[in-house]
Design a protein around this motif. Structure first.
Motif, PDB file in Angstrom:
ATOM      1  N   GLN A  84      14.800 -34.466  -5.377  1.00 55.37           N
ATOM      2  CA  GLN A  84      15.041 -34.193  -3.954  1.00 55.37           C
ATOM      3  C   GLN A  84      13.987 -33.236  -3.397  1.00 55.37           C
ATOM      4  OE1 GLN A  84      17.304 -35.766  -2.019  1.00 55.37           O
ATOM      5  NE2 GLN A  84      16.303 -34.743  -0.314  1.00 55.37           N
ATOM      6  N   ALA A  85      13.602 -32.248  -4.170  1.00 57.31           N
ATOM      7  CA  ALA A  85      12.573 -31.306  -3.730  1.00 57.31           C
ATOM      8  C   ALA A  85      11.254 -32.046  -3.473  1.00 57.31           C
ATOM      9  CB  ALA A  85      12.370 -30.205  -4.763  1.00 57.31           C
ATOM     10  N   ILE A  86      10.925 -32.983  -4.347  1.00 57.99           N
ATOM     11  CA  ILE A  86       9.686 -33.755  -4.184  1.00 57.99           C
ATOM     12  C   ILE A  86       9.743 -34.583  -2.906  1.00 57.99           C
ATOM     13  CG2 ILE A  86       8.372 -35.699  -5.155  1.00 57.99           C
ATOM     14  CD1 ILE A  86       9.011 -34.478  -7.956  1.00 57.99           C
ATOM     15  N   ILE A  87      10.889 -35.189  -2.628  1.00 54.65           N
ATOM     16  CA  ILE A  87      11.034 -35.985  -1.398  1.00 54.65           C
ATOM     17  C   ILE A  87      10.808 -35.114  -0.165  1.00 54.65           C
ATOM     18  CG2 ILE A  87      12.733 -37.196   0.036  1.00 54.65           C
ATOM     19  CD1 ILE A  87      13.932 -38.273  -2.639  1.00 54.65           C
ATOM     20  N   GLU A  88      11.444 -33.944  -0.139  1.00 51.54           N
ATOM     21  CA  GLU A  88      11.313 -33.042   1.015  1.00 51.54           C
ATOM     22  C   GLU A  88       9.864 -32.594   1.197  1.00 51.54           C
ATOM     23  OE1 GLU A  88      13.695 -32.643   3.107  1.00 51.54           O
ATOM     24  OE2 GLU A  88      15.432 -33.239   1.913  1.00 51.54           O
ATOM     25  N   LEU A  89       9.234 -32.229   0.097  1.00 47.38           N
ATOM     26  CA  LEU A  89       7.864 -31.718   0.185  1.00 47.38           C
ATOM     27  C   LEU A  89       6.861 -32.817   0.543  1.00 47.38           C
ATOM     28  CD1 LEU A  89       8.034 -29.287  -2.833  1.00 47.38           C
ATOM     29  CD2 LEU A  89       7.772 -28.647  -0.420  1.00 47.38           C
ATOM     30  N   ASP A  91       7.524 -35.401   2.405  1.00 48.41           N
ATOM     31  CA  ASP A  91       7.710 -35.610   3.846  1.00 48.41           C
ATOM     32  C   ASP A  91       6.919 -34.578   4.643  1.00 48.41           C
ATOM     33  OD1 ASP A  91       9.405 -37.745   3.433  1.00 48.41           O
ATOM     34  OD2 ASP A  91      11.250 -36.645   3.903  1.00 48.41           O
ATOM     35  N   LEU A  92       7.016 -33.333   4.220  1.00 47.84           N
ATOM     36  CA  LEU A  92       6.337 -32.246   4.914  1.00 47.84           C
ATOM     37  C   LEU A  92       4.812 -32.399   4.846  1.00 47.84           C
ATOM     38  CD1 LEU A  92       7.346 -28.545   4.704  1.00 47.84           C
ATOM     39  CD2 LEU A  92       5.004 -29.213   4.901  1.00 47.84           C
ATOM     40  N   VAL A  93       4.303 -32.683   3.660  1.00 47.20           N
ATOM     41  CA  VAL A  93       2.855 -32.796   3.465  1.00 47.20           C
ATOM     42  C   VAL A  93       2.289 -33.974   4.253  1.00 47.20           C
ATOM     43  CG1 VAL A  93       1.076 -33.308   1.734  1.00 47.20           C
ATOM     44  CG2 VAL A  93       2.824 -31.611   1.245  1.00 47.20           C
ATOM     45  N   ASN A  94       3.048 -35.057   4.344  1.00 47.53           N
ATOM     46  CA  ASN A  94       2.572 -36.254   5.044  1.00 47.53           C
ATOM     47  C   ASN A  94       2.678 -36.158   6.566  1.00 47.53           C
ATOM     48  OD1 ASN A  94       1.913 -37.487   2.618  1.00 47.53           O
ATOM     49  ND2 ASN A  94       3.923 -38.422   2.414  1.00 47.53           N
ATOM     50  N   ASP A  95       3.406 -35.167   7.058  1.00 51.18           N
ATOM     51  CA  ASP A  95       3.563 -34.983   8.501  1.00 51.18           C
ATOM     52  C   ASP A  95       2.463 -34.045   9.003  1.00 51.18           C
ATOM     53  OD1 ASP A  95       4.468 -34.848  11.078  1.00 51.18           O
ATOM     54  OD2 ASP A  95       6.239 -33.648  10.624  1.00 51.18           O
ATOM     55  N   ASN A  96       1.748 -34.464  10.023  1.00 49.21           N
ATOM     56  CA  ASN A  96       0.617 -33.671  10.519  1.00 49.21           C
ATOM     57  C   ASN A  96       1.000 -32.650  11.584  1.00 49.21           C
ATOM     58  OD1 ASN A  96      -1.300 -34.843   8.835  1.00 49.21           O
ATOM     59  ND2 ASN A  96      -1.549 -36.579  10.210  1.00 49.21           N
ATOM     60  N   SER A  97       2.265 -32.532  11.911  1.00 56.62           N
ATOM     61  CA  SER A  97       2.652 -31.542  12.912  1.00 56.62           C
ATOM     62  C   SER A  97       2.809 -30.179  12.256  1.00 56.62           C
ATOM     63  CB  SER A  97       3.958 -31.960  13.598  1.00 56.62           C
ATOM     64  OG  SER A  97       5.012 -31.972  12.673  1.00 56.62           O
ATOM     65  N   GLY A  98       2.803 -29.145  13.075  1.00 58.04           N
ATOM     66  CA  GLY A  98       2.994 -27.796  12.560  1.00 58.04           C
ATOM     67  C   GLY A  98       1.706 -27.169  12.063  1.00 58.04           C
ATOM     68  N   SER A  99       1.844 -26.265  11.145  1.00 62.28           N
ATOM     69  CA  SER A  99       0.730 -25.456  10.655  1.00 62.28           C
ATOM     70  C   SER A  99       0.085 -26.093   9.426  1.00 62.28           C
ATOM     71  CB  SER A  99       1.264 -24.065  10.294  1.00 62.28           C
ATOM     72  OG  SER A  99       0.324 -23.346   9.544  1.00 62.28           O
ATOM     73  N   ALA A 100      -1.247 -26.180   9.460  1.00 61.58           N
ATOM     74  CA  ALA A 100      -2.006 -26.714   8.324  1.00 61.58           C
ATOM     75  C   ALA A 100      -1.872 -25.785   7.119  1.00 61.58           C
ATOM     76  CB  ALA A 100      -3.468 -26.898   8.709  1.00 61.58           C
TER      77      ALA A 100
END
Length: 183
Positions: A84-89, A91-100
């Motif tokens: 589950q942690a891998i899925i969440e992370l 998702d976050l890494v693949n999303d370009n919104s927010g802070s680099a």
């Protein structure tokens, strides 16, 4: 006179609106720091305030999403639910919104969690192999009678006891008969 009042109103509007932007900027800055420090609830609280003021703030919306995903990933990691942690992370890494910078931090966390997940899978395999090996050894011991004894060994012991009792009994049993039964 009207000009003075209009100038004062315009100046005070600019000052007040400038304060709002400064406050939003400070809230955003604090939120970044909170996310980097792992204080996700504080970060989301600040970002909610920014979004209350300006719903169209895509950076605040993206950072809120990042904080939420990092919070979920951290909780999953603590429960050793690495999948589950891998899925969440991811998702976050693949999303370009927010802070680099936060995405970079999430990538490092993702790499660490993947390593832990691999270790966990290997440990499960080793435990299964050890359990199988132990079960096989116990089966062999049982079959060979080394640990639990075989039926013939137990019969021999019982016959020896009977033989010793029979020697002292009223009805004598010839030793040859007893010896043949035991063997």
């Amino acid at each position: 006179m009207k000009r003075k009042i209009l100038s004062i109103l315009l100046l005070s509007t600019l000052v007040l609106s400038g304060c709002g932007f400064t406050e939003s900027g400070q809230l955003m800055s604090d939120a970044r720091k909170y996310i980097e420090d792992g204080e996700y609830n504080k970060a989301m609280s600040n970002l909610s305030k920014v979004l209350d003021e300006d719903e169209a703030n895509t950076e605040a919306r993206g950072m809120y999403y990042q904080a939420l995903k990092l919070q979920k990933a951290t909780k999953s990691e603590k429960r050793k639910d690495y999948e589950q942690a891998i899925i969440e992370l991811q998702d976050l890494v693949n999303d370009n919104s927010g802070s680099a910078k936060i995405r970079s931090q999430a990538q490092e966390m993702l790499d660490r969690v993947k390593d832990e997940y691999d270790k966990q899978k290997k440990a499960v395999i080793v435990r299964k192999e050890n359990a199988k090996k132990s079960a096989e050894e116990n089966k062999n011991k049982y079959d060979n009678g080394s640990t639990y004894g075989t039926i013939s060994t137990k019969i021999k012991l019982v016959m020896k006891v009977l033989m010793n009792r029979a020697k002292g009994s009223i009805i004598p049993i010839p030793e040859q008969i007893l010896t043949r039964v035991v063997l």
